[in-house]
Design a protein around this motif. Structure first.
Motif, PDB file in Angstrom:
ATOM      1  N   GLN A 146      61.855  58.297  27.648  1.00 25.87           N
ATOM      2  CA  GLN A 146      61.727  59.237  26.175  1.00 25.87           C
ATOM      3  C   GLN A 146      62.417  57.942  25.391  1.00 25.87           C
ATOM      4  O   GLN A 146      60.987  58.000  24.411  1.00 25.87           O
ATOM      5  CB  GLN A 146      63.418  59.789  26.407  1.00 25.87           C
ATOM      6  CG  GLN A 146      63.754  61.504  27.320  1.00 25.87           C
ATOM      7  CD  GLN A 146      64.931  61.443  26.945  1.00 25.87           C
ATOM      8  OE1 GLN A 146      65.891  60.970  27.207  1.00 25.87           O
ATOM      9  NE2 GLN A 146      65.124  63.057  27.794  1.00 25.87           N
ATOM     10  N   ALA A 147      62.720  56.663  25.342  1.00 21.97           N
ATOM     11  CA  ALA A 147      62.384  55.797  24.047  1.00 21.97           C
ATOM     12  C   ALA A 147      60.915  55.116  24.450  1.00 21.97           C
ATOM     13  O   ALA A 147      60.817  55.018  22.682  1.00 21.97           O
ATOM     14  CB  ALA A 147      63.296  54.743  24.894  1.00 21.97           C
ATOM     15  N   LYS A 148      60.328  55.204  24.975  1.00 26.72           N
ATOM     16  CA  LYS A 148      58.809  54.658  24.321  1.00 26.72           C
ATOM     17  C   LYS A 148      57.870  56.329  24.600  1.00 26.72           C
ATOM     18  O   LYS A 148      57.334  55.495  23.609  1.00 26.72           O
ATOM     19  CB  LYS A 148      58.178  54.264  26.180  1.00 26.72           C
ATOM     20  CG  LYS A 148      59.032  53.135  26.959  1.00 26.72           C
ATOM     21  CD  LYS A 148      58.135  53.421  27.947  1.00 26.72           C
ATOM     22  CE  LYS A 148      59.387  52.240  28.929  1.00 26.72           C
ATOM     23  NZ  LYS A 148      58.166  51.315  30.487  1.00 26.72           N
ATOM     24  N   PHE A 153      55.123  58.420  19.390  1.00 25.96           N
ATOM     25  CA  PHE A 153      55.478  59.794  18.157  1.00 25.96           C
ATOM     26  C   PHE A 153      55.877  59.123  17.209  1.00 25.96           C
ATOM     27  O   PHE A 153      55.176  59.593  16.004  1.00 25.96           O
ATOM     28  CB  PHE A 153      56.377  60.252  18.662  1.00 25.96           C
ATOM     29  CG  PHE A 153      56.827  61.651  18.290  1.00 25.96           C
ATOM     30  CD1 PHE A 153      55.616  62.926  18.548  1.00 25.96           C
ATOM     31  CD2 PHE A 153      57.300  61.936  16.650  1.00 25.96           C
ATOM     32  CE1 PHE A 153      56.071  64.352  17.844  1.00 25.96           C
ATOM     33  CE2 PHE A 153      57.180  63.118  16.134  1.00 25.96           C
ATOM     34  CZ  PHE A 153      56.413  64.238  16.481  1.00 25.96           C
ATOM     35  N   ARG A 154      56.436  57.994  17.421  1.00 26.85           N
ATOM     36  CA  ARG A 154      57.081  57.494  15.554  1.00 26.85           C
ATOM     37  C   ARG A 154      56.020  56.935  14.916  1.00 26.85           C
ATOM     38  O   ARG A 154      56.141  57.205  13.618  1.00 26.85           O
ATOM     39  CB  ARG A 154      57.817  56.782  15.319  1.00 26.85           C
ATOM     40  CG  ARG A 154      58.092  56.039  14.353  1.00 26.85           C
ATOM     41  CD  ARG A 154      59.981  54.773  14.564  1.00 26.85           C
ATOM     42  NE  ARG A 154      61.577  55.605  15.134  1.00 26.85           N
ATOM     43  CZ  ARG A 154      61.500  55.997  16.392  1.00 26.85           C
ATOM     44  NH1 ARG A 154      60.256  55.319  17.616  1.00 26.85           N
ATOM     45  NH2 ARG A 154      62.842  56.037  16.884  1.00 26.85           N
ATOM     46  N   ASP A 201      56.576  67.527   8.670  1.00 25.27           N
ATOM     47  CA  ASP A 201      57.191  65.960   8.622  1.00 25.27           C
ATOM     48  C   ASP A 201      57.967  65.816   9.797  1.00 25.27           C
ATOM     49  O   ASP A 201      58.500  66.299  10.694  1.00 25.27           O
ATOM     50  CB  ASP A 201      58.721  66.753   8.213  1.00 25.27           C
ATOM     51  CG  ASP A 201      59.804  65.635   7.482  1.00 25.27           C
ATOM     52  OD1 ASP A 201      59.043  64.479   8.417  1.00 25.27           O
ATOM     53  OD2 ASP A 201      60.389  65.169   6.119  1.00 25.27           O
ATOM     54  N   GLY A 202      56.936  64.143   9.975  1.00 25.81           N
ATOM     55  CA  GLY A 202      57.191  63.663  11.113  1.00 25.81           C
ATOM     56  C   GLY A 202      58.330  62.956  11.568  1.00 25.81           C
ATOM     57  O   GLY A 202      58.361  63.541  13.107  1.00 25.81           O
ATOM     58  N   ALA A 203      59.441  63.081  10.505  1.00 24.13           N
ATOM     59  CA  ALA A 203      60.644  62.481  10.853  1.00 24.13           C
ATOM     60  C   ALA A 203      61.939  63.860  11.441  1.00 24.13           C
ATOM     61  O   ALA A 203      62.092  63.780  12.680  1.00 24.13           O
ATOM     62  CB  ALA A 203      61.300  62.105   9.783  1.00 24.13           C
ATOM     63  N   VAL A 204      61.278  65.390  10.617  1.00 22.28           N
ATOM     64  CA  VAL A 204      62.589  65.765  11.462  1.00 22.28           C
ATOM     65  C   VAL A 204      61.616  66.161  12.893  1.00 22.28           C
ATOM     66  O   VAL A 204      62.191  67.009  13.369  1.00 22.28           O
ATOM     67  CB  VAL A 204      61.810  67.198  10.066  1.00 22.28           C
ATOM     68  CG1 VAL A 204      61.994  68.570  10.432  1.00 22.28           C
ATOM     69  CG2 VAL A 204      62.443  67.403   8.588  1.00 22.28           C
ATOM     70  N   ALA A 205      59.844  66.576  13.119  1.00 19.43           N
ATOM     71  CA  ALA A 205      59.976  66.784  14.541  1.00 19.43           C
ATOM     72  C   ALA A 205      60.515  65.282  15.305  1.00 19.43           C
ATOM     73  O   ALA A 205      61.221  65.599  16.754  1.00 19.43           O
ATOM     74  CB  ALA A 205      58.890  66.655  14.714  1.00 19.43           C
ATOM     75  N   GLU A 210      64.563  63.945  19.589  1.00 16.38           N
ATOM     76  CA  GLU A 210      65.748  63.183  20.148  1.00 16.38           C
ATOM     77  C   GLU A 210      66.844  63.875  20.194  1.00 16.38           C
ATOM     78  O   GLU A 210      67.796  63.889  21.125  1.00 16.38           O
ATOM     79  CB  GLU A 210      65.693  61.842  18.759  1.00 16.38           C
ATOM     80  CG  GLU A 210      65.022  60.506  19.069  1.00 16.38           C
ATOM     81  CD  GLU A 210      65.069  60.549  17.864  1.00 16.38           C
ATOM     82  OE1 GLU A 210      65.963  60.474  16.360  1.00 16.38           O
ATOM     83  OE2 GLU A 210      64.451  59.239  17.667  1.00 16.38           O
ATOM     84  N   ARG A 211      67.125  64.645  19.325  1.00 19.51           N
ATOM     85  CA  ARG A 211      68.145  66.041  19.939  1.00 19.51           C
ATOM     86  C   ARG A 211      67.689  66.852  20.791  1.00 19.51           C
ATOM     87  O   ARG A 211      68.960  66.374  21.732  1.00 19.51           O
ATOM     88  CB  ARG A 211      68.426  67.226  18.926  1.00 19.51           C
ATOM     89  CG  ARG A 211      69.343  67.888  19.117  1.00 19.51           C
ATOM     90  CD  ARG A 211      69.579  69.231  18.607  1.00 19.51           C
ATOM     91  NE  ARG A 211      68.346  69.667  18.993  1.00 19.51           N
ATOM     92  CZ  ARG A 211      68.199  70.683  20.250  1.00 19.51           C
ATOM     93  NH1 ARG A 211      69.675  70.662  20.909  1.00 19.51           N
ATOM     94  NH2 ARG A 211      67.490  71.537  20.465  1.00 19.51           N
TER      95      ARG A 211
END
Length: 297
Positions: A146-148, A153-154, A201-205, A210-211
């Motif tokens: 998931q972190a990868k 995505f980031r 907004d990529g940060a919101v997505a 992550e949630r």
């Protein structure tokens, strides 16, 4: 028109359906049902297994049970779900010949979305059993995978200029052209302008991704602590993936959907008679595929 996804774009479809972790099986099978090629659909169980194994590093016993469960789910899906998809595409074919409103586009999105829940319900018990069997090492493997995924995505949608505008434009145009044929320069500009002034907004997505990933890992722990509640726990995590408890994400997602519906309507209403004929022909091809597949043993 809202177009089904071609098998070559399963990565984008996974983003649309947004079910993370081992519950991603539900999304994967739905995507394969929306493939144009019979071969792609017939390999859905195998593809589902490969994806889950990459996420969880399954042992031999888990692999055998998962293959059995996926095969059973695939047989059910072929028999029960494909006729519903064919009926939905028939409605889309009727809409393809006329101009549509953003509200009509959103109605069709919701109609497609409702097809997801029966799959989630059907797969809940097998997924619960899989979650109950996971070792701490496998959960840690899932966390690393998931972190990868999050890092990619980031890079693509948070750190890239304008939340990855160029990539989002290219991906959407690719999918649209699979149904409409070649978009003209004015239509390509229409797509770019709609996405550029949109509120994505990529940060919101990413925060929502992550949630959900954390929710999946917590659900695995709950499955192992209270195995009798397994199916209910899986259905609950799927429901939270479809209807986030985060008000920030819910509000943003609804706005993104409204913007997407407006874009689809504007693009479709700009399409030529030849492009609309292309859409209708592709949808008929899908309907034929679904009908034939549903009749196979």
């Amino acid at each position: 028109m809202i177009a089904p996804l071609d098998k070559r774009r399963t990565d984008a479809a996974a983003l649309k359906l947004r079910i993370i972790g081992f519950v991603g099986l539900v999304a994967l099978l739905l995507l394969q049902a929306c493939s144009t090629l019979t071969l792609g659909y017939n390999r859905a169980a195998t593809l589902g297994y490969w994806w889950l194994d990459s996420q969880l590093d399954l042992n031999e016993a888990q692999s055998q049970q998962l293959r059995t469960d996926l095969d059973a789910l695939h047989r059910w899906h072929r028999r029960e779900a494909l006729p519903q998809y064919a009926a939905l595409l028939q409605r889309w074919e009727q809409l393809a010949a006329q101009d549509i409103t953003p509200a009509q586009a959103c109605e069709q999105f919701e109609a497609a979305r409702t097809l997801l829940m029966p799959i989630a319900t059907r797969s809940a018990q097998p997924l619960a059993q899989l979650g109950q069997s996971l070792s701490p090492a496998q959960v840690d493997h899932l966390r690393r995978q998931q972190a990868k995924d999050n890092q990619r995505f980031r890079q693509d949608f948070v750190e890239a200029p304008q939340n990855g505008l160029d990539q989002r434009v290219d991906r959407l145009i690719d999918r649209l052209e699979m149904f409409y044929g070649r978009l003209d320069p004015t239509q390509r500009q229409l797509v770019r302008e709609h996405l550029a002034r949109g509120s994505f907004d990529g940060a919101v997505a990413l925060a929502e991704r992550e949630r959900r990933q954390n929710d999946v890992r917590q659900t695995v722990a709950a499955l192992q602590a209270t195995p009798a509640q397994g199916a209910a726990l899986v259905q609950a995590v799927v429901q939270r993936s479809l209807d986030s408890p985060s008000s920030t994400y819910r509000n943003a997602s609804r706005q993104w959907q409204r913007e997407g519906c407006a874009l689809i309507a504007a693009l479709h209403n700009s399409s030529s008679p030849a492009q609309r004929a292309n859409v209708a022909a592709r949808l008929r091809d899908h309907m034929g595929d679904f009908t034939l597949l549903a009749q196979q043993d």
